[in-house]
Design a protein around this motif. Sequence first.
Motif, short mmCIF file in Angstrom:
data_model
loop_
_atom_site.label_atom_id
_atom_site.label_comp_id
_atom_site.label_asym_id
_atom_site.label_seq_id
_atom_site.Cartn_x
_atom_site.Cartn_y
_atom_site.Cartn_z
N GLY B 32 0.79 -1.23 0.00
CA GLY B 32 0.00 0.00 0.00
C GLY B 32 0.81 1.27 0.00
O GLY B 32 0.24 2.36 -0.07
N ILE B 33 2.14 1.18 0.12
CA ILE B 33 2.96 2.40 0.18
C ILE B 33 3.62 2.65 -1.18
O ILE B 33 4.37 1.83 -1.68
CB ILE B 33 4.04 2.26 1.27
CG1 ILE B 33 3.40 2.16 2.65
CG2 ILE B 33 5.02 3.43 1.20
CD1 ILE B 33 2.77 3.42 3.17
N PRO B 34 3.31 3.79 -1.77
CA PRO B 34 3.92 4.13 -3.06
C PRO B 34 5.23 4.88 -2.82
O PRO B 34 5.72 4.95 -1.69
CB PRO B 34 2.89 5.10 -3.64
CG PRO B 34 2.39 5.84 -2.41
CD PRO B 34 2.47 4.87 -1.26
N GLN B 35 5.77 5.46 -3.84
CA GLN B 35 6.85 6.43 -3.70
C GLN B 35 6.18 7.74 -3.26
O GLN B 35 5.33 8.26 -3.99
CB GLN B 35 7.55 6.58 -5.06
CG GLN B 35 8.89 7.24 -5.02
CD GLN B 35 9.97 6.33 -4.39
OE1 GLN B 35 9.73 5.15 -4.16
NE2 GLN B 35 11.12 6.91 -4.10
N PHE B 36 6.51 8.22 -2.07
CA PHE B 36 5.92 9.49 -1.65
C PHE B 36 6.43 10.61 -2.55
O PHE B 36 7.58 10.57 -3.02
CB PHE B 36 6.30 9.80 -0.20
CG PHE B 36 5.67 8.86 0.80
CD1 PHE B 36 4.29 8.81 0.96
CD2 PHE B 36 6.45 8.02 1.57
CE1 PHE B 36 3.71 7.93 1.87
CE2 PHE B 36 5.89 7.14 2.49
CZ PHE B 36 4.52 7.10 2.64
N ARG B 252 -9.14 1.71 6.56
CA ARG B 252 -8.83 2.60 5.44
C ARG B 252 -7.61 3.45 5.79
O ARG B 252 -7.34 3.71 6.96
CB ARG B 252 -10.01 3.47 5.05
CG ARG B 252 -10.32 4.63 5.96
CD ARG B 252 -11.51 5.40 5.39
NE ARG B 252 -11.78 6.63 6.09
CZ ARG B 252 -12.68 6.75 7.07
NH1 ARG B 252 -13.36 5.70 7.48
NH2 ARG B 252 -12.90 7.92 7.64
N ALA B 253 -6.93 3.85 4.72
CA ALA B 253 -5.74 4.66 4.89
C ALA B 253 -5.75 5.78 3.86
O ALA B 253 -6.25 5.60 2.73
CB ALA B 253 -4.48 3.81 4.71
N TYR B 254 -5.24 6.92 4.25
CA TYR B 254 -5.01 8.04 3.34
C TYR B 254 -3.50 8.13 3.17
O TYR B 254 -2.77 8.31 4.15
CB TYR B 254 -5.54 9.34 3.93
CG TYR B 254 -7.02 9.32 4.23
CD1 TYR B 254 -7.94 9.82 3.32
CD2 TYR B 254 -7.50 8.79 5.42
CE1 TYR B 254 -9.30 9.80 3.59
CE2 TYR B 254 -8.86 8.76 5.71
CZ TYR B 254 -9.76 9.26 4.79
OH TYR B 254 -11.10 9.24 5.06
N ILE B 255 -3.05 7.96 1.95
CA ILE B 255 -1.61 7.86 1.70
C ILE B 255 -1.22 8.96 0.71
O ILE B 255 -1.77 9.02 -0.40
CB ILE B 255 -1.28 6.46 1.13
CG1 ILE B 255 -1.74 5.38 2.11
CG2 ILE B 255 0.21 6.34 0.85
CD1 ILE B 255 -1.93 4.03 1.50
N LEU B 256 -0.29 9.81 1.14
CA LEU B 256 0.15 10.91 0.27
C LEU B 256 0.75 10.32 -1.00
O LEU B 256 1.68 9.50 -0.94
CB LEU B 256 1.19 11.76 1.01
CG LEU B 256 1.60 13.06 0.32
CD1 LEU B 256 0.43 14.04 0.27
CD2 LEU B 256 2.79 13.70 1.04
N ASP B 257 0.21 10.72 -2.15
CA ASP B 257 0.61 10.07 -3.38
C ASP B 257 0.42 11.04 -4.54
O ASP B 257 -0.71 11.49 -4.80
CB ASP B 257 -0.25 8.81 -3.59
CG ASP B 257 0.25 7.95 -4.75
OD1 ASP B 257 0.99 8.47 -5.60
OD2 ASP B 257 -0.10 6.76 -4.78
N GLY B 258 1.50 11.34 -5.22
CA GLY B 258 1.41 12.25 -6.36
C GLY B 258 0.55 11.70 -7.49
O GLY B 258 0.11 12.45 -8.36
N ARG B 259 0.31 10.40 -7.47
CA ARG B 259 -0.49 9.79 -8.54
C ARG B 259 -1.95 9.57 -8.11
O ARG B 259 -2.70 8.86 -8.79
CB ARG B 259 0.12 8.44 -8.94
CG ARG B 259 1.49 8.57 -9.64
CD ARG B 259 1.90 7.21 -10.19
NE ARG B 259 1.00 6.74 -11.21
CZ ARG B 259 0.44 5.52 -11.23
NH1 ARG B 259 0.71 4.67 -10.28
NH2 ARG B 259 -0.36 5.17 -12.22
N ALA B 260 -2.35 10.14 -6.97
CA ALA B 260 -3.70 9.86 -6.44
C ALA B 260 -4.79 10.20 -7.45
O ALA B 260 -5.72 9.42 -7.68
CB ALA B 260 -3.91 10.61 -5.14
#
Lengths: 460, 285
Positions: B32-36, B252-260
């Motif tokens: 679930g963790i992208p490149q921040f 649920r999670a909110y994950i900072l992601d430039g591709r959101a």
Amino acid sequence: MSKAIEMRRREFFLAAAGLPPSVSRGAQPAGRPNVLLIITDQQHIASIGACGNPHVRTPAMDHLCRSGFRFAQSHSTNPVCSPARSSIFTGRMPSETGVTSNGHPIRSTIPNLGQWLSAQAGYETFYAGKWHLPNSYATQIPGFRMLPGGIGGQGNLGDTCVSRACEAFLRNRSSNRPFLLVASFLQPHDICEWLRLNLRDPGKLPLPGIAAELPPLPPNFDVDPGEPAPLRRLRQQNEPARGRWSREHWRYYLWSYYRHVEMVDGEIQRVLDALHDTGRAENTLVVFTADHGEGLAEHQLVRKSNSYDAALKVPLVLCWRDHMPAGKSDPTSPVSGADIVPTVCDYAGVKPPPNMRGRSLRPLVEGKATAHDQFVVSEIPVDVARVVRSRRYKYVTFAADRTEQLFDMTADPGETRNLASDSAHAAALAEHKKLLLDWERRLDVAPGLPNANAWWRQTG
Amino acid sequence: MSWLQEQKKAAKRDENIVGDRLTPETLQRIGGIPQFPPLAAGFRPDGAWTHSYRIFACHGNVDGGNETVGRLRLERKPATAGRFQLLADQSIVHNDDTLHTLRATLTCENKAAAPLVEWTLSSRCENAEGQPLPEASCDESGRVSGGSVELRRKGGLARYAASGLVTSDWALFAALQQMPFSPSAMPPFDLLEGLSLWRPAHRIAYRGTYPWKGGGVEGPLHWFQQWGRGTLPYEYWLDSNHRLLVVTTLSRAYILDGRAEELLRERRESRLRRNRQRSQRKKNV
């Protein structure tokens, strides 16, 4: 099939095809109330503040209890989502609807409440949220127009769209025709996700700040070493046994469950606010119930699918301002999800569909003498066990285990002392076996039902 | 099945269960963790910034059912008189392919917990064909004044008596970035979740540092927990620049992601494409 039943079914199908036998569309028959059916998923009957639970804050549910009529002995016909829902929407037992486990459709010959009210009484019928007959969230349900929203397994994300859709429906609606609106929420079912995400006991409370708020374990937390094997097996498969939970982790689970209930209470409040703001509270019958309960640490069980009251009993509140006593309850009459269709039909002034297994609860609400059955039956699930609940006793029999259970629910509401082999209660045991036998013989069971004859074999 | 076989089967089943609550570590374990995104030049928590979070749902299994279901975009704009404005835009794709979007403009006080001053909010739905559903639309506005919260909606006004500060989940995303990394306590507050659901008696505590390496960020994160009535606890993880990277609550999670934004569009478009193909097939039949 009798000719009378055949005729009623023909009438139903004519009506469902757009040819209502007695009601012309467009006109609102005088006196028919709107119906708002609110369903939660996996809600323990006592998880409401107004029921005296100090560990949960539920202003919306409290409002319904205080302004409506509550049944304190309300049972699921089957403590599994789809089967229970099939009864709520048809008034029939799951073994009849053919919904033997999750993800099955209702037999096509049995009408659901939406089909029946629209065809027989000209109701406009709308559905929002979880259906699960067969799909959790359907794009089409026979007899209903769909409102948007809902995410399987994620009530915390999907329920807001469901309540927003119901709110918008109520606030934007201009038609005067009576409506049936189903607001079917997924919470507090997300406790299933919680269990998978908290399977392992971390050995210390993840939130130190809540230590003083943890609810105590229930008085019936201990396990009866002589209980039937299917219950012992189920316990071993559940997360607490697999994760070797400490008593503190059990209490953290209880605290977390109540937060799930509070989440859905907020969504219900949104719908009730819209009902109130649009002036419809006076002409709307609100029915609030759940499909089944939650183990809630009683007998060291979580989830559902078992015969104990924690899984079986559900909230049931009827509320229609100025038309029924406010803040009253029936503490003793056993009722079930199968009673909802005949009850709604009664208030809507419509004859119920044929072969109802439930009965209208209106006479109980109105305090009138009634021939209402003095017992209800639950299927655990369809092929594992049967429960017969009378006012005083609860009898449980299993298809694959000869151990029976009999509890005196007046003296032992926590189901801790099995009286099945106590000669002092032999007459009660025999009476309940006979009730079950007679009940099972009346059912029109669906073709291919697993273990269909097990109950006759054991009780006959 | 023998006892040993049953034990082996149970152990195999449990291997696929996440088993622990969602944290950056568990999210990383289930992919679930992208490149921040890189830190924006001149980023200041109390300045102007825009963050997009992927909304990630986990069903508790390691290798199935975990998916991005939406995105939350927050844009902070400093305002006058010790206030700031926050634009919140949240879209979630539902099982029936409805796209549900909440858009809000919040005015908050620029102090601990970012107390709400006033706001407007719209709720909109698009159906599985991408068409708007006007009958499913709602608009509302609200304000906090004199210890009371007023919610104005079509046909009605709701009032809540606040016990102290009133904030919202979205405002807290901004407020957390201005919190000191120390045990100093934020005062208790009432939460108006999604600017409409009343969740009283909340607290936030700083829980210290959190060892972390992943998604292009190295070094300990800073960890806060929030709990109170009406919701499962929220947990927050920030980098050393006070940038909020991950928020979790329940499943649920909110994950900072430039591709959101792009992920939401892809999910939506792929489902719309599938629906068009299905309806074309039906027409052909």
